[in-house]
Design a protein around this motif. Structure first.
Motif, short mmCIF file in Angstrom:
data_model
loop_
_atom_site.label_atom_id
_atom_site.label_comp_id
_atom_site.label_asym_id
_atom_site.label_seq_id
_atom_site.Cartn_x
_atom_site.Cartn_y
_atom_site.Cartn_z
N GLY A 145 0.82 -1.21 0.00
CA GLY A 145 0.00 0.00 0.00
C GLY A 145 0.85 1.26 0.00
N ASN A 146 0.18 2.41 0.02
CA ASN A 146 0.92 3.68 -0.03
C ASN A 146 1.40 4.08 1.36
OD1 ASN A 146 -1.40 4.61 1.17
ND2 ASN A 146 -1.70 6.34 -0.23
N ASN A 147 2.16 5.17 1.42
CA ASN A 147 2.78 5.57 2.68
C ASN A 147 1.73 5.92 3.74
OD1 ASN A 147 5.44 5.17 1.90
ND2 ASN A 147 5.52 7.17 0.91
N TYR A 148 0.60 6.48 3.29
CA TYR A 148 -0.46 6.79 4.25
C TYR A 148 -0.88 5.52 5.00
CZ TYR A 148 -4.98 7.79 6.22
OH TYR A 148 -6.02 7.90 7.10
N LEU A 149 -1.10 4.47 4.24
CA LEU A 149 -1.53 3.20 4.82
C LEU A 149 -0.43 2.62 5.73
CD1 LEU A 149 -3.22 0.36 2.76
CD2 LEU A 149 -1.71 -0.10 4.65
N LEU A 150 0.81 2.67 5.24
CA LEU A 150 1.92 2.07 5.98
C LEU A 150 2.19 2.79 7.30
CD1 LEU A 150 4.32 1.37 3.00
CD2 LEU A 150 3.03 -0.31 4.35
N ASP A 151 1.89 4.09 7.34
CA ASP A 151 2.20 4.87 8.55
C ASP A 151 1.00 4.97 9.50
OD1 ASP A 151 4.69 5.30 7.52
OD2 ASP A 151 4.23 7.28 6.68
N TYR A 152 -0.16 4.41 9.09
CA TYR A 152 -1.39 4.59 9.88
C TYR A 152 -1.35 3.81 11.19
CZ TYR A 152 -6.22 5.40 10.98
OH TYR A 152 -7.36 5.79 11.62
N HIS A 153 -1.78 4.46 12.28
CA HIS A 153 -1.90 3.80 13.60
C HIS A 153 -3.08 4.43 14.33
CE1 HIS A 153 1.89 1.63 13.34
NE2 HIS A 153 2.42 2.73 12.84
N PRO A 154 -3.74 3.70 15.25
CA PRO A 154 -3.48 2.31 15.59
C PRO A 154 -4.13 1.38 14.57
CG PRO A 154 -5.31 3.12 16.90
CD PRO A 154 -4.84 4.28 16.05
N VAL A 155 -3.58 0.19 14.43
CA VAL A 155 -4.16 -0.83 13.57
C VAL A 155 -4.31 -2.13 14.36
CG1 VAL A 155 -3.25 0.13 11.40
CG2 VAL A 155 -1.89 -1.54 12.70
N ILE A 156 -5.06 -3.04 13.78
CA ILE A 156 -5.14 -4.40 14.31
C ILE A 156 -4.49 -5.28 13.25
CG2 ILE A 156 -6.69 -6.25 15.04
CD1 ILE A 156 -8.80 -3.92 15.50
N LYS A 157 -3.35 -5.89 13.59
CA LYS A 157 -2.65 -6.72 12.60
C LYS A 157 -3.09 -8.17 12.77
CE LYS A 157 1.51 -3.90 12.77
NZ LYS A 157 2.89 -3.88 13.28
N VAL A 158 -3.38 -8.83 11.65
CA VAL A 158 -3.73 -10.24 11.70
C VAL A 158 -2.79 -10.96 10.73
CG1 VAL A 158 -5.58 -11.94 11.51
CG2 VAL A 158 -6.14 -9.58 12.09
N ASP A 159 -1.89 -11.76 11.28
CA ASP A 159 -0.89 -12.44 10.45
C ASP A 159 -1.19 -13.94 10.39
OD1 ASP A 159 1.67 -12.44 8.96
OD2 ASP A 159 2.27 -13.76 10.61
N PHE A 160 -1.25 -14.45 9.16
CA PHE A 160 -1.63 -15.84 8.92
C PHE A 160 -0.41 -16.65 8.48
CE2 PHE A 160 -6.28 -15.31 8.73
CZ PHE A 160 -6.36 -13.92 8.63
N THR A 161 -0.24 -17.83 9.10
CA THR A 161 0.80 -18.76 8.65
C THR A 161 0.11 -20.04 8.18
OG1 THR A 161 2.30 -17.88 10.31
CG2 THR A 161 2.92 -19.97 9.30
N TYR A 162 0.49 -20.49 7.00
CA TYR A 162 -0.06 -21.73 6.42
C TYR A 162 0.73 -22.89 7.01
CZ TYR A 162 -1.55 -24.91 2.65
OH TYR A 162 -2.07 -25.94 1.93
N LEU A 163 0.09 -23.74 7.80
CA LEU A 163 0.81 -24.87 8.42
C LEU A 163 0.64 -26.14 7.60
CD1 LEU A 163 -0.01 -24.21 12.19
CD2 LEU A 163 2.03 -23.55 10.92
N ASP A 164 -0.61 -26.47 7.26
CA ASP A 164 -0.85 -27.51 6.25
C ASP A 164 -2.20 -27.23 5.60
OD1 ASP A 164 -2.94 -28.75 7.65
OD2 ASP A 164 -1.65 -30.27 8.55
N GLU A 165 -2.72 -28.13 4.81
CA GLU A 165 -3.91 -27.84 4.01
C GLU A 165 -5.03 -27.16 4.80
OE1 GLU A 165 -5.12 -31.22 1.73
OE2 GLU A 165 -6.89 -30.16 0.95
#
Ligand SMILES: Nc1ncnc2c1ncn2[C@@H]1O[C@H](COP(=O)(O)OP(=O)(O)O)[C@@H](O)[C@H]1O
Ligand SMILES: [Mg+2]
Length: 147
Positions: A115-135
């Motif tokens: 995304g653009n710098n506005y998006l990258l610098d925006y706070h506060p955010v809720i981050k949701v990070d997904f890791t693929y473990l298996d199917e």
């Protein structure tokens, strides 16, 4: 800041976590979803949409960049920056400054790193990070900057 980690074994379980998060939303929040293709970012948004009372089907906005869904009281902005990886800053400007923080909206952004710098610098955010473990197994880490 609060971090919670989950393991899910079905897409339904992932949607349930999204519905639980939705219960804490007051309006104006920005949720940033990261993780590889197929990890469940859009599935999570479907859970959010359901909790917000969206009636239509939520699918990937990759080709549209933004899809807007009317919920019961809030409007859900589903953004996918995947196709903006190599775009210049001008093209990356999706006008999100008009949306983020507006109490009538909830914003959910896939591939925020493109995304653009506005998006990258925006706070506060809720981050949701997904890791693929298996199917069917995913690790989901929610980092909530609101608290
Ligand atoms: N535990 C799980 N959580 C989320 N999705 C899952 C899970 N197990 C299987 N899936 C499947 O993985 C796919 C995830 O796709 P999608 O949500 O579009 O990923 P992304 O948006 O991250 O590219 C869906 O087909 C979904 O049914
Ligand atoms: Mg997706």
């Amino acid at each position: 800041m609060k971090t919670i980690q989950y393991l899910t074994e079905t897409a339904e379980e992932t949607k349930k976590i999204a519905r639980d998060l939705a219960m804490t939303l007051k309006g104006g929040e920005v949720i940033l979803a990261t993780g590889p293709l197929g990890a469940g970012k859009t599935a999570f948004c479907q859970g959010l949409g359901k909790a917000l009372g969206v009636e239509g089907i939520i699918n990937s906005p990759t080709f549209n960049l933004i899809k807007v869904y009317k919920g019961k009281t809030k409007t859900l902005y589903h953004v996918d920056c995947y196709r903006l990886e190599n775009a210049d800053e001008e093209k990356k400007d999706l006008g999100l400054d008009e949306v983020f923080g507006d109490p009538d909206t909830i914003s959910y952004v896939e591939w925020p790193m493109y995304g653009n710098n506005y998006l990258l610098d925006y706070h506060p955010v809720i981050k949701v990070d997904f890791t693929y473990l298996d199917e069917d197994k995913r690790k989901i880490v929610i980092t909530d900057e609101r608290q």
